[in-house]
Design a protein around this motif. Structure first.
Motif, PDB file in Angstrom:
ATOM      1  N   LYS A 294       0.824  -1.209   0.030  1.00 53.54           N
ATOM      2  CA  LYS A 294       0.031   0.023   0.017  1.00 53.54           C
ATOM      3  C   LYS A 294       0.748   1.367   0.131  1.00 53.54           C
ATOM      4  O   LYS A 294       2.093   1.319   0.474  1.00 53.54           O
ATOM      5  CB  LYS A 294      -0.906   0.100   1.125  1.00 53.54           C
ATOM      6  CG  LYS A 294      -1.848  -1.074   1.212  1.00 53.54           C
ATOM      7  CD  LYS A 294      -2.981  -0.988   2.394  1.00 53.54           C
ATOM      8  CE  LYS A 294      -4.126   0.137   2.075  1.00 53.54           C
ATOM      9  NZ  LYS A 294      -5.064  -0.427   0.911  1.00 53.54           N
ATOM     10  N   MET A 305       2.335   3.178  -9.624  1.00 53.88           N
ATOM     11  CA  MET A 305       1.437   2.041  -9.419  1.00 53.88           C
ATOM     12  C   MET A 305       1.509   0.986 -10.582  1.00 53.88           C
ATOM     13  O   MET A 305       1.470  -0.222 -10.458  1.00 53.88           O
ATOM     14  CB  MET A 305       0.044   2.465  -9.594  1.00 53.88           C
ATOM     15  CG  MET A 305      -0.397   3.491  -8.407  1.00 53.88           C
ATOM     16  SD  MET A 305      -1.828   4.017  -8.084  1.00 53.88           S
ATOM     17  CE  MET A 305      -2.544   2.541  -7.124  1.00 53.88           C
ATOM     18  N   TRP A 309       2.063  -2.935 -10.596  1.00 55.45           N
ATOM     19  CA  TRP A 309       1.233  -3.994 -11.085  1.00 55.45           C
ATOM     20  C   TRP A 309       1.911  -4.738 -12.294  1.00 55.45           C
ATOM     21  O   TRP A 309       1.523  -5.916 -12.316  1.00 55.45           O
ATOM     22  CB  TRP A 309       0.127  -3.169 -11.920  1.00 55.45           C
ATOM     23  CG  TRP A 309      -0.640  -2.475 -10.999  1.00 55.45           C
ATOM     24  CD1 TRP A 309      -0.791  -2.565  -9.658  1.00 55.45           C
ATOM     25  CD2 TRP A 309      -1.578  -1.176 -11.281  1.00 55.45           C
ATOM     26  NE1 TRP A 309      -1.696  -1.490  -9.221  1.00 55.45           N
ATOM     27  CE2 TRP A 309      -2.289  -0.764  -9.978  1.00 55.45           C
ATOM     28  CE3 TRP A 309      -1.948  -0.670 -12.252  1.00 55.45           C
ATOM     29  CZ2 TRP A 309      -2.977   0.451  -9.910  1.00 55.45           C
ATOM     30  CZ3 TRP A 309      -2.726   0.370 -12.300  1.00 55.45           C
ATOM     31  CH2 TRP A 309      -3.292   1.091 -11.167  1.00 55.45           C
ATOM     32  N   ASP A 314      -0.435  -6.054  -6.549  1.00 57.70           N
ATOM     33  CA  ASP A 314      -1.716  -5.328  -6.529  1.00 57.70           C
ATOM     34  C   ASP A 314      -1.769  -4.267  -5.408  1.00 57.70           C
ATOM     35  O   ASP A 314      -2.222  -4.114  -4.243  1.00 57.70           O
ATOM     36  CB  ASP A 314      -2.719  -6.357  -5.999  1.00 57.70           C
ATOM     37  CG  ASP A 314      -4.240  -5.576  -6.316  1.00 57.70           C
ATOM     38  OD1 ASP A 314      -4.345  -5.143  -7.407  1.00 57.70           O
ATOM     39  OD2 ASP A 314      -5.348  -6.209  -5.757  1.00 57.70           O
ATOM     40  N   THR A 316      -2.422  -0.615  -3.887  1.00 59.20           N
ATOM     41  CA  THR A 316      -3.365   0.246  -3.635  1.00 59.20           C
ATOM     42  C   THR A 316      -2.846   1.357  -2.838  1.00 59.20           C
ATOM     43  O   THR A 316      -1.874   1.433  -2.267  1.00 59.20           O
ATOM     44  CB  THR A 316      -4.472  -0.478  -3.065  1.00 59.20           C
ATOM     45  OG1 THR A 316      -3.989  -0.927  -1.599  1.00 59.20           O
ATOM     46  CG2 THR A 316      -5.052  -1.877  -3.856  1.00 59.20           C
ATOM     47  N   GLN A 317      -3.927   2.504  -2.762  1.00 53.15           N
ATOM     48  CA  GLN A 317      -3.578   3.639  -1.938  1.00 53.15           C
ATOM     49  C   GLN A 317      -4.263   3.659  -0.692  1.00 53.15           C
ATOM     50  O   GLN A 317      -5.461   3.221  -0.667  1.00 53.15           O
ATOM     51  CB  GLN A 317      -3.803   4.789  -2.978  1.00 53.15           C
ATOM     52  CG  GLN A 317      -3.196   5.017  -4.103  1.00 53.15           C
ATOM     53  CD  GLN A 317      -3.265   6.219  -4.620  1.00 53.15           C
ATOM     54  OE1 GLN A 317      -2.313   7.189  -4.201  1.00 53.15           O
ATOM     55  NE2 GLN A 317      -3.950   6.491  -5.844  1.00 53.15           N
ATOM     56  N   MET A 331      -9.471  -1.373  -0.176  1.00 49.37           N
ATOM     57  CA  MET A 331      -9.945  -1.493  -1.485  1.00 49.37           C
ATOM     58  C   MET A 331     -10.721  -2.729  -1.359  1.00 49.37           C
ATOM     59  O   MET A 331     -10.389  -3.982  -0.960  1.00 49.37           O
ATOM     60  CB  MET A 331      -8.513  -1.997  -2.555  1.00 49.37           C
ATOM     61  CG  MET A 331      -8.362  -0.471  -3.073  1.00 49.37           C
ATOM     62  SD  MET A 331      -9.662   0.304  -4.188  1.00 49.37           S
ATOM     63  CE  MET A 331      -8.702   1.795  -4.812  1.00 49.37           C
ATOM     64  N   TRP A 335     -11.432  -5.035  -6.889  1.00 53.05           N
ATOM     65  CA  TRP A 335     -11.757  -3.646  -7.307  1.00 53.05           C
ATOM     66  C   TRP A 335     -11.150  -3.445  -8.906  1.00 53.05           C
ATOM     67  O   TRP A 335     -10.214  -3.946  -9.089  1.00 53.05           O
ATOM     68  CB  TRP A 335     -11.060  -2.678  -6.374  1.00 53.05           C
ATOM     69  CG  TRP A 335      -9.676  -2.927  -6.270  1.00 53.05           C
ATOM     70  CD1 TRP A 335      -8.787  -3.728  -5.487  1.00 53.05           C
ATOM     71  CD2 TRP A 335      -8.391  -2.123  -6.979  1.00 53.05           C
ATOM     72  NE1 TRP A 335      -7.341  -3.594  -5.490  1.00 53.05           N
ATOM     73  CE2 TRP A 335      -7.307  -2.762  -6.590  1.00 53.05           C
ATOM     74  CE3 TRP A 335      -8.747  -1.229  -7.994  1.00 53.05           C
ATOM     75  CZ2 TRP A 335      -6.057  -2.151  -7.133  1.00 53.05           C
ATOM     76  CZ3 TRP A 335      -7.374  -0.574  -8.461  1.00 53.05           C
ATOM     77  CH2 TRP A 335      -6.207  -1.078  -7.752  1.00 53.05           C
ATOM     78  N   ARG A 337      -9.469  -1.326 -12.135  1.00 49.25           N
ATOM     79  CA  ARG A 337      -8.353  -0.552 -11.952  1.00 49.25           C
ATOM     80  C   ARG A 337      -8.893   0.813 -12.340  1.00 49.25           C
ATOM     81  O   ARG A 337      -7.893   1.794 -11.635  1.00 49.25           O
ATOM     82  CB  ARG A 337      -7.420  -1.068 -13.305  1.00 49.25           C
ATOM     83  CG  ARG A 337      -6.595  -2.462 -12.987  1.00 49.25           C
ATOM     84  CD  ARG A 337      -5.505  -1.933 -12.211  1.00 49.25           C
ATOM     85  NE  ARG A 337      -4.384  -3.100 -12.106  1.00 49.25           N
ATOM     86  CZ  ARG A 337      -4.437  -3.865 -10.843  1.00 49.25           C
ATOM     87  NH1 ARG A 337      -5.210  -3.476  -9.918  1.00 49.25           N
ATOM     88  NH2 ARG A 337      -3.453  -4.705 -10.916  1.00 49.25           N
ATOM     89  N   ALA A 340      -8.199   3.147  -9.400  1.00 41.35           N
ATOM     90  CA  ALA A 340      -6.914   3.084  -8.620  1.00 41.35           C
ATOM     91  C   ALA A 340      -6.397   4.188  -7.923  1.00 41.35           C
ATOM     92  O   ALA A 340      -5.518   4.553  -7.009  1.00 41.35           O
ATOM     93  CB  ALA A 340      -5.765   2.629  -9.819  1.00 41.35           C
ATOM     94  N   GLY A 344     -10.390   3.511  -2.138  1.00 36.91           N
ATOM     95  CA  GLY A 344     -11.147   2.516  -1.687  1.00 36.91           C
ATOM     96  C   GLY A 344     -12.525   2.893  -0.700  1.00 36.91           C
ATOM     97  O   GLY A 344     -12.927   4.005  -1.002  1.00 36.91           O
ATOM     98  N   TYR A 409     -16.418   4.775  -3.659  1.00 35.33           N
ATOM     99  CA  TYR A 409     -15.171   4.851  -3.424  1.00 35.33           C
ATOM    100  C   TYR A 409     -14.699   6.396  -3.315  1.00 35.33           C
ATOM    101  O   TYR A 409     -15.391   7.402  -3.873  1.00 35.33           O
ATOM    102  CB  TYR A 409     -14.373   4.465  -4.766  1.00 35.33           C
ATOM    103  CG  TYR A 409     -14.549   2.874  -5.017  1.00 35.33           C
ATOM    104  CD1 TYR A 409     -13.217   2.358  -4.894  1.00 35.33           C
ATOM    105  CD2 TYR A 409     -15.680   2.501  -5.534  1.00 35.33           C
ATOM    106  CE1 TYR A 409     -13.398   0.868  -5.220  1.00 35.33           C
ATOM    107  CE2 TYR A 409     -15.564   0.954  -5.735  1.00 35.33           C
ATOM    108  CZ  TYR A 409     -14.658   0.401  -5.756  1.00 35.33           C
ATOM    109  OH  TYR A 409     -14.480  -1.004  -5.791  1.00 35.33           O
TER     110      TYR A 409
END
Length: 517
Positions: A294, A305, A309, A314, A316-317, A331, A335, A337, A340, A344, A409
């Motif tokens: 993360k 990112m 990937w 995977d 995520t932020q 997330m 979820w 893309r 991104a 989340g 989101y």
């Protein structure tokens, strides 16, 4: 109160002894700088010795212990020892100048200060400007055999006996940590974190991120910030996993640690994640053990990112702050893309809303993000006005602008104080920076407002990257991606962005230098 909320399982003081009882031989801490490995049984014994040290220096329940140090096992000792004794740990940044440190020391008023030797001179200069007069104890830097004049050393002062210590009956709302904010506006505020806050953030993180008892995480945050404790260290220890720490950050060493230790969880600021992808060892490093990766501490660029990937990670932020959490979002499974750039949806035990003047906004509209959770702090230390402003309404007012889409989101749009108005239109720098960062010639970018006679304010793009870029190049690149009023009207270059904290861009420093008219 119920037995559960009063019992030791509801506060952090029992954690090391519980882990020592349940998983005594499992490694809880690895010191990458020295190669030392500490089982949970060893950590509890060290915490018992540190508890006796505190009491030998008059530190009792509610008293404060300040520490100025890089990440090292002695800081862990103090965290666990203050939890056992009901005292309060106040980690202070070794990056602060003496006047800034003095202001924080005046608020914290510690009974004892533990200082790593490289920072003794600055600490003494700070103490000379305040009325508080704690005992100062030195932690010798690895391999440093210099005799510290007029300061007892931590190692020499530690009692030999490491058996169980008598612990007070604590309440979940008793304070355990004083953690200062990032200090983006003036001297940082000290946030009061209770045992309840720490326990709930840990539970929330475990539930929302799916942490396991075999997780291994390299610590990329300093232990004077909430990231050093609450992002992943305490949740991993709660589960019985392993934390790997080091004195200094080096991208090559971090990549080596991920591979050598079989790291499963990695959380870092965007700049660190980018430096890893830019390193010569990136393509050759085995990353297959990583399960949770993360980004936190600011928006992560799409290009960074995508690099993760492409390695099957995977990434995520996340989003958090010292005052709440900091782990507030996750997330959902599967979820898409196209989400991104969002953080989340709210985590298991977090409520979130976006408001304008206290009223929730429509989906897609921008307003202030507010959070509500049992892992929220309740106040700042010795700052009633700011406490009321941030915590007084039943929700934590984050000071961040956000939007939430129709699917739930959340997207962080930037700080309220960073937004500016150009020709009557709101401009959110993070949105502009997200577009500009996709340009192959731009390494890092910060957009700041400057005075303009026609529009009131316009954007100036401060760029670390290819200095042959012109304003016309930037305008052409932004066409069709941003409304015209959002496109910067000026460009400036820096060799390197100033940082505040662990490779986090110091926006205030950029604004002070480039944000004038």
């Amino acid at each position: 109160m119920s037995e559960f909320t009063d019992g030791p399982q509801a506060w952090v003081g029992a954690w090391s002894e519980k882990r020592a009882a349940l998983t005594p031989d499992r490694v809880g801490l690895v010191d990458a700088t020295t190669g030392q490995r500490y089982t949970y049984a060893a950590l509890d014994r060290r915490a018992n010795r540190a508890s006796r040290l505190l009491r030998s220096h008059g530190v009792e329940r509610g008293d404060r212990v300040a520490v100025v140090s890089r990440n090292r096992p002695e800081v862990v000792d103090l965290f666990l020892a203050t939890a056992k004794t009901g005292s309060v740990l106040a980690p202070l940044s070794h990056r602060l100048a003496p006047p800034e440190l003095a202001e924080l020391l005046g608020r914290v008023d510690p009974t004892l200060m533990v200082v790593e030797t490289p920072f003794l001179e600055e600490t003494r200069a700070a103490l000379a400007d305040v009325e508080t007069a704690p005992t100062v104890m030195a932690v010798e830097t690895d391999g440093d055999e210099t005799v510290i004049a007029d300061a007892p050393t931590y190692t020499d002062e530690l009692p030999d006996y490491d058996g169980a210590v008598e612990t007070p009956t604590l309440a979940p709302d008793d304070t355990h940590l004083l953690l200062h904010t990032g200090g983006s506006t003036g001297t940082p505020k000290e946030t009061v974190l209770s045992h309840r806050t720490l326990v709930w953030n840990s539970l929330n993180t475990i539930a929302s991120w799916g942490l396991r008892d075999d997780d291994v995480t390299p610590l990329t945050f300093p232990m004077f910030h909430t990231g050093g404790w609450n992002v992943v260290t305490l949740p991993v220890w709660h589960m019985g996993g392993t934390v790997v720490l080091a004195r200094e950050f080096d991208p090559g060493q971090l990549l080596a640690t991920v591979e050598r230790a079989g790291a499963t969880v990695l959380v870092a600021v965007p700049a660190v994640l980018r430096m890893l992808t830019d390193h010569d060892d990136w393509d050759e490093t085995t990353l297959s053990t990583l399960r949770v990766v993360k980004s936190g501490g600011g928006p992560c660029r799409q290009s960074v990112m995508e690099s993760w990937w492409a390695r099957g990670i995977d990434l995520t932020q996340g989003y958090g702050l010292t005052e709440c959490g900091p782990n507030n979002f996750a997330m959902p499974d599967g979820w898409p893309r196209e989400k991104a750039e969002t953080v989340g949806k709210p985590a298991m035990h977090v409520d979130a809303r976006v408001v304008d003047g206290g009223d929730p906004v429509e989906p897609g509209a921008v307003g202030e993000l507010q959070l509500r959770s049992p892992h929220a702090a309740s106040r700042y230390l010795a700052n009633d006005a700011e406490s009321e402003s941030t915590f007084g309404g039943g929700w934590v007012s984050t000071g961040d602008l956000a939007s939430v889409d129709a699917e739930g989101y959340y997207r962080i749009e930037g700080r309220k104080k960073d937004m500016f108005v150009s020709g009557g239109e709101n401009v959110y720098p993070s949105e502009v920076e997200s577009v500009l960062s996709a340009h192959e010639g731009i390494h890092e970018v910060v957009v700041v407002p400057v005075v303009d006679d026609q529009w009131g304010e316009v954007g100036r793009a401060v760029v670390e990257g290819d200095e042959s870029l012109t304003l016309a190049d930037i305008e052409t690149f932004c066409e069709g991606k941003l409304a015209r009023y959002k496109i910067p009207n000026d460009v400036a270059f820096v060799d390197e962005m100033p940082t505040a904290g662990p490779e986090k861009i110091d926006r205030q420093a950029v604004a002070e230098r480039f944000g004038e008219g």
